[in-house]
Design a protein around this motif. Structure first.
Motif, PDB file in Angstrom:
ATOM      1  N   GLU A   9      30.580  10.276  74.083  1.00 34.51           N
ATOM      2  CA  GLU A   9      29.720   9.516  73.175  1.00 34.51           C
ATOM      3  C   GLU A   9      29.651  10.187  71.804  1.00 34.51           C
ATOM      4  N   LEU A  12      32.961   9.701  69.883  1.00 30.28           N
ATOM      5  CA  LEU A  12      33.156   8.342  69.377  1.00 30.28           C
ATOM      6  C   LEU A  12      32.209   8.038  68.223  1.00 30.28           C
ATOM      7  N   TYR A  32      33.411   1.196  67.463  1.00 33.12           N
ATOM      8  CA  TYR A  32      33.364   2.538  68.049  1.00 33.12           C
ATOM      9  C   TYR A  32      31.919   2.981  68.293  1.00 33.12           C
ATOM     10  N   LYS A  34      29.451   0.958  69.111  1.00 30.25           N
ATOM     11  CA  LYS A  34      29.046   0.255  70.333  1.00 30.25           C
ATOM     12  C   LYS A  34      29.661   0.900  71.571  1.00 30.25           C
ATOM     13  N   ALA A  35      30.922   1.266  71.468  1.00 27.91           N
ATOM     14  CA  ALA A  35      31.583   1.919  72.605  1.00 27.91           C
ATOM     15  C   ALA A  35      30.933   3.258  72.919  1.00 27.91           C
ATOM     16  N   ALA A  38      27.796   2.625  74.784  1.00 27.03           N
ATOM     17  CA  ALA A  38      28.093   2.149  76.128  1.00 27.03           C
ATOM     18  C   ALA A  38      28.487   3.297  77.050  1.00 27.03           C
ATOM     19  N   VAL A  39      29.327   4.192  76.557  1.00 25.26           N
ATOM     20  CA  VAL A  39      29.753   5.344  77.369  1.00 25.26           C
ATOM     21  C   VAL A  39      28.550   6.251  77.653  1.00 25.26           C
ATOM     22  N   ARG A  55      37.726   0.788  81.660  1.00 27.77           N
ATOM     23  CA  ARG A  55      37.716  -0.524  81.019  1.00 27.77           C
ATOM     24  C   ARG A  55      36.586  -1.406  81.518  1.00 27.77           C
ATOM     25  N   ASN A  59      32.491  -2.780  76.017  1.00 26.52           N
ATOM     26  CA  ASN A  59      33.037  -2.406  74.700  1.00 26.52           C
ATOM     27  C   ASN A  59      34.154  -1.365  74.765  1.00 26.52           C
ATOM     28  N   VAL A  60      34.654  -1.071  75.966  1.00 25.58           N
ATOM     29  CA  VAL A  60      35.777  -0.134  76.117  1.00 25.58           C
ATOM     30  C   VAL A  60      37.004  -0.918  76.576  1.00 25.58           C
ATOM     31  N   LEU A  64      41.109   2.211  73.910  1.00 27.14           N
ATOM     32  CA  LEU A  64      40.073   3.243  73.902  1.00 27.14           C
ATOM     33  C   LEU A  64      40.016   3.975  75.241  1.00 27.14           C
TER      34      LEU A  64
END
Length: 575
Positions: A9, A12, A32, A34-35, A38-39, A55, A59-60, A64
């Protein structure tokens, strides 16, 4: 000791900042960002996932996921390394200043050659920024305030949640060492301060060597600062200092009281001991003349011999707790198991990471009696909320209500308090929600008078039940807004509007000092997680601890009340 999710996180988020600094596409930076969220909020450890599993994280995508796998395998992400190399390190330092932002940081570098915080301070003193577009005297004041916030946060302190993760792991591991009688964390972490300088771990055992060896040999220890029979200090891979002390079991209570602090609280207790002809230290409570041991095995016994009840660690800040204890007037503090429901949470309909059904199931697993879903309203345009979407969600919430028999669902929204105090939807639409939270999300740099009026006007709306994260601060990242909060507290008390204690460790907003002030006005509070993922719901513990530091009881906190009482309170607000 950091989770792999947290490491990815952070990486990113850094890349998203670097994209913005380099003038890249805004949508790519947001993707990125948002990803990263999410992570960070994903419940499963990403280090055990393959490409397919990665995946499945919102958002991944494929590209990514491959980058994350490469980082987990090699410790490097080449696109981030490349971006770092193309941005002067000083500009990245400037971006960290709360309120400055990547574009302005790059402009300062390109136009004035500023590449450090010290250079920026000097340029402001020379009034060199005022000729740049978008800068002025007020901007300079805001930047200086942001620098002060940044420097205060950088004084070797970390968020309470990060410190707790490390401390609880160490306590579990040291408790398993043969010969351990007791083990816990102490210091400012036990007092649940919002940021922690270092971690104090106490062990009660007859032999200290096994514990000192366990800490120095720990995989996360990269430096041994001091190694002794009674105390060992190490530094972890994340730069955090851990101090371990081993006490004789007979001294446990006195040692725990002493090393929990605070310093000011301990001065008060020692003064109380002296007045009674006693001496208090980390080894015990003794007769001052004879040196005879009076008591030391438990904190309760130490406090009782001083004529005090046991004082909860969250109160030990020399804010009148000694005097209140002597009078028998310590509050019966709020506890986490007193919380009956969470009144501020989000789903993936807006900026949350989990679908409605998952959030509801996770809340039910916590044993809540009620749970509110409060996704963002349309004026926070990036969330793309519409009246149709929120009404469709209401139908889903109503259909789910009763699926978990012991928990009722409330359908709410988090409104945006506009620059003039207006809200997203008209009153007749707001009247149909079970609960409306209203928060400031933009225009943080308005004048003190404008910000105050903005919040007061929101309080005066009959459909606003809760003011969310009232000061808008993000610890170490963004200072709170400059409003007259005494006027806001008075308005909350007058209108029956609840103030939120936002439990997210980056917010803890209101803070303990503001809670103490607001309580004097007769304000009621709600401790909410502001969860954007199922993994955020347990943040409630930090909100409760902050409420304790503000001396709150169940009478002060509306989401400890039965649903019928809460509904009556909310209905009274609207009349």
């Amino acid at each position: 000791m950091a989770r792999a999710n947290d490491e990815v996180e952070a990486l990113l988020r850094e890349y998203a900042d670097l994209i913005a600094i380099r003038g890249g596409e805004a949508f790519k930076a947001r993707a990125y960002e948002k990803a990263a969220r999410a992570v960070g909020g994903y419940p499963q450890d990403v280090s055990v996932l393959d490409a397919k599993g990665l995946r499945e994280i919102p958002n991944v995508g494929r590209s990514l996921a491959d980058k994350i796998l490469e980082y987990l395998r090699t410790g490097r992400m080449p696109v981030v390394d490349e971006a770092r190399a193309s941005v002067p390190p000083g500009v990245r330092e400037l971006v960290a200043i709360p309120g400055l932002g990547p574009r302005k940081a790059m402009l300062l570098y390109e136009e004035l050659g500023i590449s450090s915080v010290d250079q920026l301070v000097e340029a402001i003193r020379q009034e060199r920024l005022r000729d740049l577009k978008g800068f002025g005297e007020r901007t300079e004041d805001n930047i200086l305030h942001g620098i002060a916030v940044l420097r205060k946060a950088g004084e070797g302190r970390i968020l309470v949640s990060a410190a707790m993760d490390v401390a609880e792991q160490l306590v579990a591991e040291l408790s398993a060492v043969r010969g351990c009688v007791r083990c816990t964390y102490a210091g400012s972490l036990r007092r649940m301060r919002e940021t922690i300088g270092d971690i104090d771990i106490l062990v009660a055992a007859r032999r200290s060597a096994p514990f000192m060896e366990a800490l120095t040999a720990h995989p996360q220890t990269i430096e041994v600062i001091a190694h002794g029979e009674k105390k060992t200090s190490v530094r972890t891979a994340t730069g955090l200092q851990v101090d371990l002390r081993v006490l004789p079991p007979a001294s446990w209570g006195a040692g725990l009281q002493y090393f929990t602090g605070s310093k000011a609280h301990n001065i008060r207790t020692r003064e109380l001991a002296v007045r009674q002809g006693l001496k208090l230290s980390e080894y015990g409570l003794f007769d001052a003349e004879s040196g005879e041991s009076i008591t030391s095995e438990t904190e309760e016994a130490v406090y009782a011999r001083l004529g005090l009840p046991w004082i909860p660690p969250t109160l030990r800040e020399d804010r009148g707790e000694i005097a209140a204890g002597l009078r028998g007037e310590l509050p019966d503090l709020l506890a986490e198991n007193d919380i009956r429901g969470d009144l501020h949470t989000h789903t993936d309909l807006t900026d949350g990471l989990a679908p409605l059904e998952d959030m509801v199931a996770a809340a039910a697993a916590r044993g809540y009696a009620y749970y509110a879903v409060t996704d963002h309203a349309p004026n926070l345009s990036m969330q793309r909320m519409t009246s149709e979407k929120i009404l469709a969600q209401r139908e889903r919430v109503r259909a789910l209500d009763g699926a978990h028999k012991r928990m009722r669902l409330l359908h709410g929204t988090e409104l945006n308090i506009g620059p003039d105090g207006t809200l997203d939807w008209p009153d007749d639409f707001l009247a149909e929600f079970d609960l409306c939270v209203a928060s400031v999300h933009s225009h943080f740099n308005q004048s003190r008078q404008e910000l105050t009026r903005r919040l007061v006007r929101a309080c005066e709306n009959p459909h606003v039940a809760v003011i969310g994260h009232p000061t808008t601060r993000r610890i170490g990242k963004r200072p709170g807004i400059d409003a007259d909060f005494d006027a806001v507290f008075e308005a909350c008390a007058r209108t029956g509007t609840v103030l939120e204690i936002n439990a997210h460790p980056e917010r803890l907003d209101l803070c303990d000092e503001d809670i103490l002030r607001a309580k004097r006005y007769g304000v009621k509070f709600a401790v909410n997680s502001d969860a954007h993922a199922t993994t955020h719901l347990p943040y409630m513990r930090y909100g409760v601890a902050t409420a304790q530091r503000g001396w709150l009881t169940t009478d002060d906190v509306v989401n400890t009340w039965p649903l019928t009482k809460l509904r009556k309170f909310l209905e009274a607000k609207g009349t």
